[in-house]
Design a protein around this motif. Sequence first.
Motif, PDB file in Angstrom:
ATOM      1  N   ILE A  92       0.940  -1.261  -0.092  1.00 10.53           N
ATOM      2  CA  ILE A  92       0.001  -0.058   0.047  1.00 10.53           C
ATOM      3  C   ILE A  92       1.087   1.137  -0.013  1.00 10.53           C
ATOM      4  CG2 ILE A  92      -1.741   1.374   1.253  1.00 10.53           C
ATOM      5  CD1 ILE A  92      -2.539  -1.367   2.548  1.00 10.53           C
ATOM      6  N   ILE A  94       0.613   5.596   0.058  1.00 14.60           N
ATOM      7  CA  ILE A  94      -0.333   6.722   0.373  1.00 14.60           C
ATOM      8  C   ILE A  94       0.661   7.633   0.517  1.00 14.60           C
ATOM      9  CG2 ILE A  94      -1.633   7.523   1.912  1.00 14.60           C
ATOM     10  CD1 ILE A  94      -2.977   5.126   2.582  1.00 14.60           C
ATOM     11  N   GLU A  95       0.418   8.728  -0.437  1.00 20.53           N
ATOM     12  CA  GLU A  95       1.057  10.103  -0.296  1.00 20.53           C
ATOM     13  C   GLU A  95      -0.032  11.244   0.342  1.00 20.53           C
ATOM     14  OE1 GLU A  95       2.712  11.345  -4.216  1.00 20.53           O
ATOM     15  OE2 GLU A  95       2.788   9.203  -4.505  1.00 20.53           O
TER      16      GLU A  95
ATOM     17  N   GLU B   6       4.916  10.494   2.128  1.00 20.27           N
ATOM     18  CA  GLU B   6       4.528   9.144   1.505  1.00 20.27           C
ATOM     19  C   GLU B   6       4.763   8.111   2.255  1.00 20.27           C
ATOM     20  OE1 GLU B   6       5.679   8.207  -2.635  1.00 20.27           O
ATOM     21  OE2 GLU B   6       4.914   6.079  -2.185  1.00 20.27           O
ATOM     22  N   LYS B   7       3.906   7.281   2.566  1.00 16.54           N
ATOM     23  CA  LYS B   7       4.019   6.095   3.384  1.00 16.54           C
ATOM     24  C   LYS B   7       3.794   5.027   2.655  1.00 16.54           C
ATOM     25  CE  LYS B   7       2.682   8.120   7.755  1.00 16.54           C
ATOM     26  NZ  LYS B   7       1.846   9.110   7.442  1.00 16.54           N
ATOM     27  N   VAL B   8       4.634   3.910   2.974  1.00 14.06           N
ATOM     28  CA  VAL B   8       4.438   2.684   2.271  1.00 14.06           C
ATOM     29  C   VAL B   8       4.349   1.585   3.389  1.00 14.06           C
ATOM     30  CG1 VAL B   8       5.586   0.908   0.726  1.00 14.06           C
ATOM     31  CG2 VAL B   8       5.901   3.216   0.142  1.00 14.06           C
ATOM     32  N   TYR B   9       3.163   0.678   3.180  1.00  9.26           N
ATOM     33  CA  TYR B   9       2.991  -0.405   4.151  1.00  9.26           C
ATOM     34  C   TYR B   9       2.964  -1.702   3.393  1.00  9.26           C
ATOM     35  CZ  TYR B   9       0.603   3.319   6.815  1.00  9.26           C
ATOM     36  OH  TYR B   9       0.267   4.601   7.321  1.00  9.26           O
ATOM     37  N   ILE B  10       3.927  -2.484   3.713  1.00  8.36           N
ATOM     38  CA  ILE B  10       4.217  -3.859   3.352  1.00  8.36           C
ATOM     39  C   ILE B  10       4.014  -4.963   4.398  1.00  8.36           C
ATOM     40  CG2 ILE B  10       5.346  -3.214   1.210  1.00  8.36           C
ATOM     41  CD1 ILE B  10       8.250  -3.822   2.771  1.00  8.36           C
TER      42      ILE B  10
END
Lengths: 255, 282
Positions: A92, A94-95, B6-10
């Motif tokens: 996922i 998200i910015e 910006e966030k990235v979830y893995i």
Amino acid sequence: MEKIIRVKSVSKKFCKSIRESIVYGIHDITRRILCLKTQNEKLRENEFWALQDISFELRKDETLGIIGPNGAGKTTLLKLLSGIILPDKGRIEIEGKVGSIIEIGAGFHSLLTGRENIYINGTILGMNKKEIDKKFDSIVEFADIGDFLDIPVKNYSSGMFIRLGFSIAIHCEPEILLIDEILTLADYDFQLKCFKKLNDFKKQNKTIIFVTHNLNYLLDFTNRCLLIMNGKIISDDIPEKVISKYKEIANKKVL
Amino acid sequence: MKNPNEKVYIPISEQKISIFAVWTEMFDEIKSSYELIWRLFLRDFIAGYKQSILGILWVIIMPLIMTSIFIFLNYSGIFNTGQTTVPYPVFSLLGLTIWQLFSSGVISCTNSLVISGGLITKINFPKETLIFSSISQSILDFIIRFIFLGIVFVIFRICPSWKIIFLPLFLIPLILFTIGLGFLFSLFNAFIHDISNLVSLFVTFLLFMTPVLYQQPTSKIYNMFYKLNIPGILIVSTRDIVLTGNISQPTLFFYSCIISILVFVIFWTLFHLVEPIVSERI
């Protein structure tokens, strides 16, 4: 326009039994510490996919509605998007600053007054004291709970709870707002007020993702809709089409 | 073109563990959330005494009762507290004050995740803040008890060593050790709620193994246990600083400090790495 949210084949599994959940948890932790890969692809005994292979992308100016029967995975999706839980598969991105209202009044302390809770809840949601000081009057005005501001929140009605909680949450000025099904308990004029506020958000080009069972809200308010059933996206289209599909399935099941 | 927001979830199993990256992350997280720690601390402090009559007085009632019980036990010949260099109430109240920084700290940290379970499953925020706000509460209680202790010192006309001004410095290892254990136990407790009871038992056991309510015996067996009792060594050394200004067993104190720092760093890192697995099962 650039995509602000990118969800790529995300899956999330949960465990039905507490006992096994503990065992799997300890197992996962051990593997994590030893830097071993965990088998995420397969289900272990008593596990099920709460969400399976979910993919969608969202533009900044879109307002997305999510519908589906109880237990379909709507809240799980919101929790994944806000980072409360991590996916088991997929990715996922998200910015932008995310504000999520999964449950109203999470973090409220029942013995403390509304005033005290505004500061606590505001801080938990990521504001600092200066920001809260600045927005305090606006939060109180929007919640419109009168003298109850200085009374412990345990004496609040559920409607007042929602008024205060919602008011704090929307004053955090997120760029992406995630709202779970919560407004149904509020009275009609507060709902109107909320939608007025959410429309302001839309005008400021902010993204809103919205879970609801009120199909009229979806028609009036969103420009895209996801139908989720049994953890899968059944339909991803304009609200009119998704709603008619949902109605069709529901009618088949009930009648 | 990287957006700082910006966030990235893995999946957690796909996240690489690079120890320095993890430490930077931990440090940044704490730096940016001191205000949240302060708020949570304030919340628990205000709410803790709101529906109580004696309120903050409870903080000093507990050690007072404990000391009274032991004075009675000693006087009636049930339990021999040994010959202490300062009057017994001063000796035991001072010891208990430092002891409770450890005991209440460990216990409140252990329970912190479970108590805030509702929050953890609804809002995304750094869970470390719960541990740090719990320990802040114990530190505040310690300060209140210590001020009260000043009165006790005056009543018994005991003058502490001038080295008392270094007390905060000597408390750091004890606090780090407490937080370290708190990190570890809170994770376990979030899984299995029995841990909370076990920790209470363990702390009670440790109290009786630590020479705060009695003079340190000289027997070989006792000394063997004492050498393993890291919080005990730290507490006794701190008490030495207040009473005489000299630590009676400096080598033991030194190695306890090293262990405390290790415990703190290792268990905090562990907490940071596995907390997401625990949080969704709370």
